[in-house]
Design a protein around this motif. Structure first.
Motif, PDB file in Angstrom:
ATOM      1  N   LEU A   1      -7.025   9.979 -11.154  1.00 10.77           N
ATOM      2  CA  LEU A   1      -6.775   9.844  -9.713  1.00 10.77           C
ATOM      3  C   LEU A   1      -7.475  10.923  -8.900  1.00 10.77           C
ATOM      4  O   LEU A   1      -7.414  10.909  -7.662  1.00 10.77           O
ATOM      5  CB  LEU A   1      -5.270   9.893  -9.441  1.00 10.77           C
ATOM      6  CG  LEU A   1      -4.470   8.664  -9.887  1.00 10.77           C
ATOM      7  CD1 LEU A   1      -2.976   8.967  -9.872  1.00 10.77           C
ATOM      8  CD2 LEU A   1      -4.779   7.476  -8.982  1.00 10.77           C
ATOM      9  N   GLY A   2      -8.124  11.859  -9.574  1.00  6.46           N
ATOM     10  CA  GLY A   2      -8.839  12.925  -8.873  1.00  6.46           C
ATOM     11  C   GLY A   2      -7.930  13.960  -8.242  1.00  6.46           C
ATOM     12  O   GLY A   2      -8.313  14.615  -7.259  1.00  6.46           O
ATOM     13  N   LEU A   3      -6.730  14.122  -8.807  1.00  5.39           N
ATOM     14  CA  LEU A   3      -5.757  15.018  -8.198  1.00  5.39           C
ATOM     15  C   LEU A   3      -5.760  16.429  -8.775  1.00  5.39           C
ATOM     16  O   LEU A   3      -5.073  17.307  -8.254  1.00  5.39           O
ATOM     17  CB  LEU A   3      -4.349  14.424  -8.325  1.00  5.39           C
ATOM     18  CG  LEU A   3      -4.064  13.200  -7.459  1.00  5.39           C
ATOM     19  CD1 LEU A   3      -2.681  12.632  -7.776  1.00  5.39           C
ATOM     20  CD2 LEU A   3      -4.159  13.556  -5.973  1.00  5.39           C
ATOM     21  N   LYS A   4      -6.486  16.651  -9.854  1.00  2.60           N
ATOM     22  CA  LYS A   4      -6.527  18.010 -10.406  1.00  2.60           C
ATOM     23  C   LYS A   4      -7.073  18.964  -9.344  1.00  2.60           C
ATOM     24  O   LYS A   4      -8.068  18.677  -8.686  1.00  2.60           O
ATOM     25  CB  LYS A   4      -7.402  18.063 -11.658  1.00  2.60           C
ATOM     26  CG  LYS A   4      -6.736  17.480 -12.885  1.00  2.60           C
ATOM     27  CD  LYS A   4      -7.670  17.394 -14.071  1.00  2.60           C
ATOM     28  CE  LYS A   4      -8.020  18.741 -14.630  1.00  2.60           C
ATOM     29  NZ  LYS A   4      -8.821  18.640 -15.865  1.00  2.60           N
ATOM     30  N   GLY A   5      -6.379  20.072  -9.154  1.00  2.00           N
ATOM     31  CA  GLY A   5      -6.793  21.048  -8.157  1.00  2.00           C
ATOM     32  C   GLY A   5      -6.204  20.828  -6.785  1.00  2.00           C
ATOM     33  O   GLY A   5      -6.348  21.670  -5.895  1.00  2.00           O
ATOM     34  N   HIS A   6      -5.508  19.686  -6.594  1.00  2.00           N
ATOM     35  CA  HIS A   6      -4.908  19.410  -5.288  1.00  2.00           C
ATOM     36  C   HIS A   6      -3.769  20.401  -5.032  1.00  2.00           C
ATOM     37  O   HIS A   6      -2.946  20.658  -5.898  1.00  2.00           O
ATOM     38  CB  HIS A   6      -4.389  17.978  -5.240  1.00  2.00           C
ATOM     39  CG  HIS A   6      -3.944  17.540  -3.878  1.00  2.00           C
ATOM     40  ND1 HIS A   6      -4.822  17.076  -2.919  1.00  2.00           N
ATOM     41  CD2 HIS A   6      -2.712  17.506  -3.308  1.00  2.00           C
ATOM     42  CE1 HIS A   6      -4.150  16.770  -1.822  1.00  2.00           C
ATOM     43  NE2 HIS A   6      -2.867  17.027  -2.032  1.00  2.00           N
TER      44      HIS A   6
ATOM     45  N   ARG B   1       1.030   7.922  -6.092  1.00  2.00           N
ATOM     46  CA  ARG B   1      -0.344   7.508  -6.385  1.00  2.00           C
ATOM     47  C   ARG B   1      -0.431   6.755  -7.708  1.00  2.00           C
ATOM     48  O   ARG B   1      -1.184   5.772  -7.824  1.00  2.00           O
ATOM     49  CB  ARG B   1      -1.245   8.749  -6.411  1.00  2.00           C
ATOM     50  CG  ARG B   1      -1.395   9.446  -5.047  1.00  2.00           C
ATOM     51  CD  ARG B   1      -2.336   8.678  -4.121  1.00  2.00           C
ATOM     52  NE  ARG B   1      -3.680   8.632  -4.655  1.00  2.00           N
ATOM     53  CZ  ARG B   1      -4.599   9.599  -4.502  1.00  2.00           C
ATOM     54  NH1 ARG B   1      -4.279  10.684  -3.795  1.00  2.00           N
ATOM     55  NH2 ARG B   1      -5.797   9.475  -5.002  1.00  2.00           N
ATOM     56  N   VAL B   2       0.316   7.215  -8.720  1.00  2.00           N
ATOM     57  CA  VAL B   2       0.295   6.527 -10.015  1.00  2.00           C
ATOM     58  C   VAL B   2       0.926   5.148  -9.897  1.00  2.00           C
ATOM     59  O   VAL B   2       0.440   4.170 -10.468  1.00  2.00           O
ATOM     60  CB  VAL B   2       1.031   7.368 -11.090  1.00  2.00           C
ATOM     61  CG1 VAL B   2       1.223   6.560 -12.373  1.00  2.00           C
ATOM     62  CG2 VAL B   2       0.253   8.645 -11.385  1.00  2.00           C
ATOM     63  N   LYS B   3       2.003   5.052  -9.135  1.00  2.00           N
ATOM     64  CA  LYS B   3       2.652   3.761  -8.930  1.00  2.00           C
ATOM     65  C   LYS B   3       1.725   2.798  -8.204  1.00  2.00           C
ATOM     66  O   LYS B   3       1.609   1.617  -8.587  1.00  2.00           O
ATOM     67  CB  LYS B   3       3.943   3.962  -8.121  1.00  2.00           C
ATOM     68  CG  LYS B   3       4.680   2.671  -7.773  1.00  2.00           C
ATOM     69  CD  LYS B   3       5.186   1.945  -9.002  1.00  2.00           C
ATOM     70  CE  LYS B   3       6.001   0.721  -8.612  1.00  2.00           C
ATOM     71  NZ  LYS B   3       6.441  -0.046  -9.812  1.00  2.00           N
ATOM     72  N   ASP B   4       1.041   3.284  -7.176  1.00  2.00           N
ATOM     73  CA  ASP B   4       0.145   2.429  -6.395  1.00  2.00           C
ATOM     74  C   ASP B   4      -1.013   1.895  -7.230  1.00  2.00           C
ATOM     75  O   ASP B   4      -1.359   0.714  -7.141  1.00  2.00           O
ATOM     76  CB  ASP B   4      -0.411   3.204  -5.195  1.00  2.00           C
ATOM     77  CG  ASP B   4       0.631   3.427  -4.117  1.00  2.00           C
ATOM     78  OD1 ASP B   4       1.682   2.748  -4.162  1.00  2.00           O
ATOM     79  OD2 ASP B   4       0.419   4.294  -3.237  1.00  2.00           O
ATOM     80  N   LYS B   5      -1.614   2.767  -8.055  1.00  2.00           N
ATOM     81  CA  LYS B   5      -2.821   2.361  -8.780  1.00  2.00           C
ATOM     82  C   LYS B   5      -2.525   1.687 -10.109  1.00  2.00           C
ATOM     83  O   LYS B   5      -3.202   0.724 -10.493  1.00  2.00           O
ATOM     84  CB  LYS B   5      -3.725   3.560  -9.017  1.00  2.00           C
ATOM     85  CG  LYS B   5      -5.043   3.187  -9.699  1.00  2.00           C
ATOM     86  CD  LYS B   5      -6.083   4.275  -9.629  1.00  2.00           C
ATOM     87  CE  LYS B   5      -7.394   3.807 -10.237  1.00  2.00           C
ATOM     88  NZ  LYS B   5      -8.458   4.838 -10.141  1.00  2.00           N
ATOM     89  N   TYR B   6      -1.515   2.191 -10.838  1.00  2.00           N
ATOM     90  CA  TYR B   6      -1.282   1.699 -12.196  1.00  2.00           C
ATOM     91  C   TYR B   6       0.029   0.931 -12.350  1.00  2.00           C
ATOM     92  O   TYR B   6       0.292   0.381 -13.424  1.00  2.00           O
ATOM     93  CB  TYR B   6      -1.272   2.878 -13.180  1.00  2.00           C
ATOM     94  CG  TYR B   6      -2.545   3.685 -13.172  1.00  2.00           C
ATOM     95  CD1 TYR B   6      -3.700   3.217 -13.799  1.00  2.00           C
ATOM     96  CD2 TYR B   6      -2.585   4.937 -12.553  1.00  2.00           C
ATOM     97  CE1 TYR B   6      -4.862   3.967 -13.809  1.00  2.00           C
ATOM     98  CE2 TYR B   6      -3.735   5.701 -12.554  1.00  2.00           C
ATOM     99  CZ  TYR B   6      -4.880   5.207 -13.174  1.00  2.00           C
ATOM    100  OH  TYR B   6      -6.032   5.952 -13.177  1.00  2.00           O
ATOM    101  N   ASP B   7       0.859   0.905 -11.308  1.00  2.00           N
ATOM    102  CA  ASP B   7       2.182   0.286 -11.372  1.00  2.00           C
ATOM    103  C   ASP B   7       3.021   0.892 -12.504  1.00  2.00           C
ATOM    104  O   ASP B   7       3.711   0.184 -13.237  1.00  2.00           O
ATOM    105  CB  ASP B   7       2.081  -1.225 -11.556  1.00  2.00           C
ATOM    106  CG  ASP B   7       3.397  -1.932 -11.231  1.00  2.00           C
ATOM    107  OD1 ASP B   7       4.162  -1.387 -10.417  1.00  2.00           O
ATOM    108  OD2 ASP B   7       3.662  -3.000 -11.826  1.00  2.00           O
ATOM    109  N   ILE B   8       2.924   2.212 -12.623  1.00  2.00           N
ATOM    110  CA  ILE B   8       3.681   2.953 -13.632  1.00  2.00           C
ATOM    111  C   ILE B   8       4.668   3.872 -12.923  1.00  2.00           C
ATOM    112  O   ILE B   8       4.292   4.592 -11.996  1.00  2.00           O
ATOM    113  CB  ILE B   8       2.745   3.788 -14.534  1.00  2.00           C
ATOM    114  CG1 ILE B   8       1.868   2.863 -15.387  1.00  2.00           C
ATOM    115  CG2 ILE B   8       3.548   4.738 -15.424  1.00  2.00           C
ATOM    116  CD1 ILE B   8       0.812   3.598 -16.196  1.00  2.00           C
TER     117      ILE B   8
END
Length: 299
Positions: free
Chosen positions: A242-247, A283-290
Motif C-alpha cells: 500500500l506504500g505506507l512504510k514511512g508514513h 486502507r487494507v479493507k478498501d483494497k484487499y477486503d481484509i
C-alpha cells in the motif's frame, strides 16, 4: 488511596507506588500514570495484593514487560500490577522447566541453552515475558508457546488460581483461552523441552537475533508487531504494498524497515499511534477486503 498503599506495605506485597508513569514500563514509551502501581515480590505477595484490591473494589490491570502494549496518555484508573522481578523464578527439572510469569523470554532462552535444553530458540529475540507469551501464544520462526507448554498456573480476574493444561489453554494463532473465555493471567508455567547440542542451540539463537536486528526496528521505541498476520497474507507485506512504510502521523511512524511496526519517532502520543492503526485498517479493507486484527494489546 494512601490507606490502600499503607495496607499493601504492611503485607509486604512488593514495590507499591502512586501515579506511576506507565511510559516507563512500555517499550514504545507511551502511557499515562497508573493510580496505583504494584510490582509483587512473590506469588503470595501477588495474591495478597489482589485480595486487598478486591476488598476495596479497585479495578486491576496486569502487564508484563510492556513490549506488546499501547496505553492511553490519560493512564489507567485503578491498579496496574506488573509481573517482573519477584515473579521471575526458574527451576530446571531435567528436560522440563518451571518458570515465573515475569521471566524475560530473551534471558530464558539464553539461560536454558547452558543446560543444553532445546525448544525455546524461537523466542530468543522476543522482548516479552513468560506471562505475556503464554497469554497470547507468542511465536516466531515456525514455532510457538503451544508447542512446548505442559501447563500454566493462571490467576483469574476473580482472584482465584488454577493450573490449566495445554489443551485447556485452547491455543490458536496468537490466542489463548485467557483473552476472552476465561480471562486471566499466567503466573508461572511448566514447559517440556528436549536435550540438544549446546553449540547448535546457541547458533540457532544467534541466527534468530540477527534476523530480528536486521528486519525489525528495535533501535526505536516500538510495541512489536501491530497486527496479527491475516494468513496466508502477512501484515507487513500488505502495508508495504500500500506504500505506507514511512508514513507518519504526529510523532508516530510506520517503520521504514518493517510495515507491521509503528515506532515512536518523536514523542508520539497514544492518539498518533491509533490514527496510524486505523489508517492501515481502512486502507487494507478498501483494497484487499481484509479485516486487520491488532496483535498489540490496546488498554
Amino acid at each position: 488511596m494512601q490507606q490502600i498503599v499503607d495496607r499493601l506495605n504492611e503485607l509486604s506485597v512488593g514495590k507499591v507506588s502512586l501515579n506511576e508513569p506507565l511510559k516507563k514500563h512500555t517499550t514504545i514509551k507511551i502511557g499515562g500514570p497508573a493510580d496505583l502501581f504494584i510490582q509483587p515480590q512473590s506469588i503470595q505477595g501477588l495474591k495478597d495484593a489482589i485480595d486487598v484490591l478486591k476488598e476495596n473494589d479497585i479495578p486491576v490491570q496486569v502487564i508484563g514487560r510492556g513490549s506488546n502494549l499501547l496505553i492511553p496518555d490519560e493512564g489507567i484508573r485503578g491498579a496496574v500490577i506488573q509481573f517482573s522481578k519477584g515473579l521471575d523464578h526458574l527451576e530446571v527439572m531435567d528436560d522440563q522447566i518451571r518458570v515465573g510469569g515475569g521471566y524475560p523470554l530473551v534471558r530464558l532462552s539464553a539461560v536454558i541453552s547452558r543446560d543444553e535444553l532445546s525448544g525455546f530458540e524461537f523466542a530468543g529475540g522476543i522482548p516479552g515475558s513468560i506471562g505475556g507469551a503464554v497469554y497470547m501464544n507468542a511465536g516466531a520462526h515456525g514455532s510457538d508457546i503451544s508447542n512446548i507448554l505442559v501447563k500454566a498456573h493462571i490467576l483469574f480476574e476473580d482472584g482465584t488460581t488454577e493450573w490449566l493444561t495445554n489443551e485447556e489453554m485452547k491455543f490458536d494463532y496468537r490466542k489463548s483461552v485467557l483473552q476472552d473465555e476465561r480471562k486471566g493471567y499466567c503466573i508461572e508455567a511448566i514447559f517440556q523441552l528436549e536435550k540438544g547440542d549446546k553449540q547448535e542451540i546457541l547458533a540457532e539463537l544467534k541466527k534468530h537475533k540477527e534476523y530480528r536486528r536486521e528486519t525489525q526496528p528495535w533501535d526505536h521505541p516500538c510495541a512489536g508487531s501491530i497486527f496479527r498476520n491475516p494468513l496466508p497474507n502477512h501484515a507487513g507485506q500488505l502495508v508495504e504494498e500500500l506504500g505506507l512504510k514511512g508514513h507518519q502521523i504526529g510523532g508516530a511512524k510506520i517503520s521504514d524497515l518493517h510495515g507491521n511496526f509503528i515506532v515512536n519517532e518523536d514523542d508520539a502520543t497514544y492518539d498518533d499511534v491509533m490514527a496510524l492503526i486505523e489508517l492501515i485498517k481502512d486502507r487494507v479493507k478498501d483494497k484487499y477486503d481484509i479485516e486487520m486484527v491488532t496483535e498489540v494489546e490496546i488498554l
